[in-house]
Write an enzyme that holds these catalytic residues in place. Structure first.
Site, PDB file in Angstrom:
ATOM      1  N   HIS A 119       0.812  -1.217   0.000  1.00  0.00           N
ATOM      2  CA  HIS A 119       0.000   0.000   0.000  1.00  0.00           C
ATOM      3  C   HIS A 119       0.849   1.273   0.000  1.00  0.00           C
ATOM      4  CE1 HIS A 119       0.914   0.604   4.307  1.00  0.00           C
ATOM      5  NE2 HIS A 119       0.878  -0.717   4.356  1.00  0.00           N
ATOM      6  N   ASP A 120       0.375   2.266  -0.737  1.00  0.00           N
ATOM      7  CA  ASP A 120       0.925   3.621  -0.731  1.00  0.00           C
ATOM      8  C   ASP A 120       2.321   3.727  -1.340  1.00  0.00           C
ATOM      9  OD1 ASP A 120      -1.307   4.959   0.867  1.00  0.00           O
ATOM     10  OD2 ASP A 120      -0.661   3.421   2.272  1.00  0.00           O
ATOM     11  N   GLY A 137       5.197  -0.997   2.569  1.00  0.00           N
ATOM     12  CA  GLY A 137       4.359   0.175   2.356  1.00  0.00           C
ATOM     13  C   GLY A 137       5.122   1.491   2.320  1.00  0.00           C
TER      14      GLY A 137
END
Length: 263
Positions: A119-120, A137
């Protein structure tokens, strides 16, 4: 162009000349651009934004929810730029609210088999991520980076433009632009001169970059003092300023200087 054995949610926005092969699932709130090929057995979940002329190979899972306990189901996305190739069994997790609710991969990238992008993460253009690389992440990878196979990159790490990371590396610290990083612990292994020449950098530019890194990594100065010396002693240039700004803004600190191999 769509096989009858594929499932495409009626609310997905698919360009007319996209090819979707059998046994693929495409959820709602998905957008796929012209000329893209989606191979068999691909799963594309809510929030995927896939550009033009991409290739997604079998077994890939695009835009799965983040593997992050802070994630509470907020709307988020994964974006993939034009002409990017996603090979077999790659997993791309969408973003969370901590950053800008997105995971982004740029244009003209090659993400090889079994890579995980958490994520991200923000990945620039013309990036190659080799087989089995694991990205935690909130990682930022700038343009024209190469990451060797089976490397693991710690969360919140940044890797500067035109850097090359050796296969099997554990990347715990930020990797400045234009360099090769290798050994364990990961350390400076010279300027990525071959890659820079391939991309049109002149010998003068490469020599200037090498001089910057001699001061930063081989002068015996601490990082702050080395950066000050670089600004005082060397003429301004886009490359000098990019390196200085990267080092000064490093959140995790940069990798070690040159380390001689043990006898």
């Amino acid at each position: 162009m769509n096989q009858p054995l594929a499932y495409i949610h009626p609310e997905a926005k698919i360009a007319t000349n996209v090819v979707v092969e059998p046994f693929t699932t495409i959820s709602k709130n998905v957008e796929i651009g012209e000329g893209t090929w989606i191979g068999p057995n691909v799963t594309i979940m809510e929030g995927a934004r896939i550009g033009k002329n991409c290739q997604i190979f079998p077994g890939a899972v695009i835009s799965a929810p983040p593997q992050d306990l802070k994630y509470k189901g907020e709307p988020s996305t994964v974006s993939i730029g034009d002409n990017t190739i996603i090979r077999e069994c790659v997993t791309l997790n969408r973003g969370t609210a901590l950053d800008k609710n997105t995971t982004a991969i740029g244009a003209n990238c090659l993400i090889m088999a079994y890579v995980h992008v958490a994520h991200d993460c923000i990945i620039g253009n013309n990036v190659i991520v080799a087989n089995g690389v694991q990205l935690a992440g909130h990682i930022v990878i700038h343009d024209h980076v190469f990451i060797g196979g089976t490397s693991a990159v710690h969360q919140f790490v940044s890797i500067g433009a035109h850097a090359m990371v050796s296969g099997g590396s554990l990347v715990r610290k930020d990797v400045p632009p234009f360099i090769k990083a290798a050994r364990e612990p990961l350390s400076y292994a010279g300027v990525n001169s071959i890659g820079l020449r391939r991309r049109g950098f002149s010998n003068e530019q490469i020599n200037d970059i090498q001089q910057i890194y001699r001061i930063l990594f081989m002068s015996g100065l601490n990082t702050a003092s080395a950066v000050d010396k670089i600004e005082i002693d060397l003429s301004p240039s886009p490359e000098r300023d990019e390196i200085v700004n990267f080092v000064r803004n490093s959140g995790r600190g940069i990798i070690k200087g040159y380390q001689k191999d043990a006898d």
